[in-house]
Design an enzyme around this catalytic site. Structure first.
Site, mmCIF file in Angstrom:
data_model
loop_
_atom_site.group_PDB
_atom_site.id
_atom_site.type_symbol
_atom_site.label_atom_id
_atom_site.label_comp_id
_atom_site.label_asym_id
_atom_site.label_seq_id
_atom_site.Cartn_x
_atom_site.Cartn_y
_atom_site.Cartn_z
ATOM 1 N N GLU A 59 0.836 -1.199 0.000
ATOM 2 C CA GLU A 59 0.000 0.000 0.000
ATOM 3 C C GLU A 59 0.872 1.252 0.000
ATOM 4 O O GLU A 59 2.014 1.225 0.459
ATOM 5 C CB GLU A 59 -0.917 0.072 1.232
ATOM 6 C CG GLU A 59 -2.053 -0.904 1.231
ATOM 7 C CD GLU A 59 -1.823 -2.081 2.153
ATOM 8 O OE1 GLU A 59 -2.688 -2.953 2.200
ATOM 9 O OE2 GLU A 59 -0.768 -2.141 2.815
ATOM 10 N N SER A 60 0.270 2.335 -0.499
ATOM 11 C CA SER A 60 0.848 3.677 -0.416
ATOM 12 C C SER A 60 -0.267 4.608 0.046
ATOM 13 O O SER A 60 -1.429 4.423 -0.329
ATOM 14 C CB SER A 60 1.379 4.153 -1.761
ATOM 15 O OG SER A 60 2.468 3.366 -2.177
#
Length: 101
Positions: free
Chosen positions: A46-47
């Site tokens: 994830e970002s």
């Protein structure tokens, strides 16, 4: 336009351990497509992309995986709060602080 980003390791005290996360503390101006491209470039699970607060919240955070946006994920919220606190985004912290995304 240039964007600052931070990479942190969530749920660990060991560098390059834990769960990696990219955080962009000021993502204003990025389109959905650009956020997806950036997330694919980092290639982490994830970002997190941070935007100004909405009513009742500390900040508005959007979380992307390499395949698309997700409505919620635990480690990105923990990591984003850590990055924002560590970089002074919440001002001086002298006691516990509640952060709402």
């Amino acid at each position: 336009m240039k964007y600052r980003y931070y990479i942190c390791d969530v749920f660990t005290e060991t560098r390059f351990g834990g769960n990696p996360l990219a955080v962009l503390p000021n993502a204003n101006g990025l389109s959905d497509h650009q956020m997806q491209q950036i997330t694919r470039e980092f290639n982490f699970s994830e970002s997190a992309f941070v935007f100004p607060a909405k009513t009742g919240h500390t900040r508005h955070v959007r979380i992307f995986t390499p395949s698309g946006e997700v409505p919620f994920a635990g480690h990105p919220n923990v990591g984003t709060a850590f990055v924002l606190a560590s970089t002074g985004e919440f001002g001086e912290i002298n006691s516990s602080l509640t952060v709402t995304f």
